[in-house]
Write an enzyme that holds these catalytic residues in place. Structure first.
Site, PDB file in Angstrom:
ATOM      1  N   SER A 287       2.336   2.132   9.470  1.00 33.58           N
ATOM      2  CA  SER A 287       1.213   2.542   8.193  1.00 33.58           C
ATOM      3  C   SER A 287       0.632   3.461   9.080  1.00 33.58           C
ATOM      4  O   SER A 287      -0.815   3.557   8.174  1.00 33.58           O
ATOM      5  CB  SER A 287       0.961   1.267   7.564  1.00 33.58           C
ATOM      6  OG  SER A 287       0.788  -0.054   8.965  1.00 33.58           O
TER       7      SER A 287
ATOM      8  N   HIS B 279       6.076   0.117   3.367  1.00 33.69           N
ATOM      9  CA  HIS B 279       5.870   1.636   3.276  1.00 33.69           C
ATOM     10  C   HIS B 279       6.634   2.838   3.349  1.00 33.69           C
ATOM     11  O   HIS B 279       6.188   3.687   3.223  1.00 33.69           O
ATOM     12  CB  HIS B 279       5.017   1.922   4.724  1.00 33.69           C
ATOM     13  CG  HIS B 279       3.501   1.333   4.351  1.00 33.69           C
ATOM     14  ND1 HIS B 279       2.173   1.638   3.566  1.00 33.69           N
ATOM     15  CD2 HIS B 279       2.802   0.672   5.030  1.00 33.69           C
ATOM     16  CE1 HIS B 279       1.350   0.850   3.808  1.00 33.69           C
ATOM     17  NE2 HIS B 279       1.817  -0.079   4.830  1.00 33.69           N
TER      18      HIS B 279
ATOM     19  N   LYS C 281       3.014  -2.469  -3.122  1.00 33.84           N
ATOM     20  CA  LYS C 281       2.382  -1.089  -3.023  1.00 33.84           C
ATOM     21  C   LYS C 281       2.560  -0.011  -4.434  1.00 33.84           C
ATOM     22  O   LYS C 281       2.599  -0.060  -5.006  1.00 33.84           O
ATOM     23  CB  LYS C 281       2.480  -0.742  -1.706  1.00 33.84           C
ATOM     24  CG  LYS C 281       2.190  -1.694  -0.422  1.00 33.84           C
ATOM     25  CD  LYS C 281       2.331  -1.523   1.259  1.00 33.84           C
ATOM     26  CE  LYS C 281       1.697  -1.487   2.502  1.00 33.84           C
ATOM     27  NZ  LYS C 281       1.125  -3.040   1.762  1.00 33.84           N
TER      28      LYS C 281
END
Length: 422
Positions: free
Chosen positions: A209, A237, A268
């Site tokens: 990340s 991610h 996310k």
């Protein structure tokens, strides 16, 4: 400790200090210790203030003390779904049907049909046997290693894995080995050294990340096959937007189905609220329901979050346009910012770390960008190693091409002003 010193350290604590019969001596010691730590953080230029957003999370936001529209380039809102109307409506409907929360852990009276439906969707999305929901992926990472691994086992973890992985591994009793970042020779040497162990678990982020680099998953899986090891991947991610259909690093690299265990987040790309999960073999999911402490001793994921995440899975499995949009936006930004002379780490990922080196420079750069109505954050030690401070730009499908270009223009202007680029 004097009242004036306490007021200087934490003005909001003064009322509590007056109203409660605290023992002044230990409280004074604590306040003094924490004040010294805070002073050292500020002196090092690594203090992290929190800007207050007064709008929904989106490509354009407002922040407290500033009435102008500001372009947001630092959210994990990769698909732009945090404020999607269909996602919001699904959450609203669930409030009427299922209430605000369960007031219970899952195994007592905290499992609704929508929890099971979401777990089924997650498992199907990843092509796995089953899935288990957590309040966050931090909890998912905290709950798996202690449950799965014993003293007879070994865990081999990339040195730059996320803090939640590091903390989760600390809880287990297995042999712990850190291999150099994405260094397959070092990983192989450690796999050879742990052949005596009952199980070996290779642990990696799918995408790191802070650096925006993608794990060499094919090589990791090849080594796992060679040395009879399991592979765990954290896909926070990657899930929902990396790969042609958003299936993550496996799809992006072309090694679908080769990772044994996938942990990821709903907080996310998949709606941006909260929640995490583990998906993998049925035997693993079954034992996690019985022994994973964060699952057993934390409240169930609230119905609105479950319903919103379920809607997101429906949207991204029916239409790939948002995935295509964030991919094209990423290429546009990376191409333009690299051509301008900035050093950008990572490759082909919406996380675009613009390297600056010094913490104070990163903080000043971020402030200059905000003055130009671009919201980015400087990252420095201890989030990243000393001397590797950066601005981490994150691209979203919600950004227009004009907004991408405007951000690049601001970077160029500030970069020249601060002598980062010629």
């Amino acid at each position: 400790m004097s009242f004036s010193l306490l007021k200087r350290i934490h003005p909001l604590a003064v009322g509590a200090y007056r109203c409660h019969a605290y023992s002044s001596a230990p409280l004074g010691v604590m306040n003094q210790v924490l004040a010294e730590v805070m002073d050292s953080i500020k002196a090092a230029g690594t203090y992290k203030p929190e800007r207050v957003i007064t709008t929904k999370q989106a490509a354009q936001i407002k922040v407290q003390g500033n009435n102008k529209d500001i372009l947001n380039f630092c959210a994990n809102n990769y698909l732009g779904l945090s404020s999607n109307l269909e996602v919001i409506e699904a959450a609203k409907e669930s409030l009427d049907l299922y209430g605000n929360g369960l007031s219970s852990v899952r195994f007592i009276c905290g499992t609704q049909d929508i929890h099971k439906e979401l777990e089924h969707k997650i498992a199907k999305f990843h092509g796995r046997d089953d899935a288990i929901l957590y309040i966050s992926c931090f909890d998912a990472n905290a709950g798996i290693f202690e449950t799965l691994l014993g003293r007879e086992d070994a865990v081999l973890s990339d040195e730059l894995n996320h803090a939640s992985i590091i903390d989760g591994i600390r809880l287990c009793s297995a042999e712990r080995h850190r291999y150099k970042h994405m260094n397959m020779q070092d990983l192989e040497e450690k796999l050879q050294a742990t052949q005596k162990c009952r199980m070996r678990l290779i642990v990696t982020d799918g995408v790191f990340s802070m650096d925006g680099d993608v794990s060499p998953l094919r090589e990791i899986c090849d080594l796992a096959d060679k040395y009879n090891s399991l592979v765990f991947i954290d896909e926070c991610h990657a899930t929902g937007f990396l790969g042609a259909t958003g299936r993550g690093t496996e799809e992006f690299i072309g090694v679908e189905g080769r990772c044994h265990i996938i942990n990821s987040t709903l907080g996310k790309a998949l709606g941006g609220a909260a929640g995490g999960y583990t998906t993998g073999p049925q035997s693993l999911i079954d034992i996690l329901r019985q022994k994973s402490r964060p699952y057993l001793f934390s409240n169930s994921l609230p119905p609105p979050i479950v319903a919103a995440a379920s809607k997101v899975f429906d949207l991204i499995t029916q239409d790939n346009s948002l995935i295509e949009k964030v991919t094209s936006n990423t290429k546009r930004f990376r191409d333009k910012i690299t051509a301008a002379g900035f050093e950008v780490w990572g490759k082909d990922h919406p996380i675009c770390p613009i390297m600056l080196g010094e913490a104070s420079l990163a903080g000043r750069f971020a402030e200059e960008m905000l003055d130009r109505d671009i919201y980015v954050i400087g990252f420095s030690f201890p989030v990243v190693p000393k001397g590797l401070a950066r601005i981490r730009v994150q691209i979203s499908a919600a950004h227009s091409e004009e907004e991408i270009d405007r951000a690049v223009d601001a970077f160029i202007e500030v970069g020249k002003k601060l002598e980062v680029i010629p």
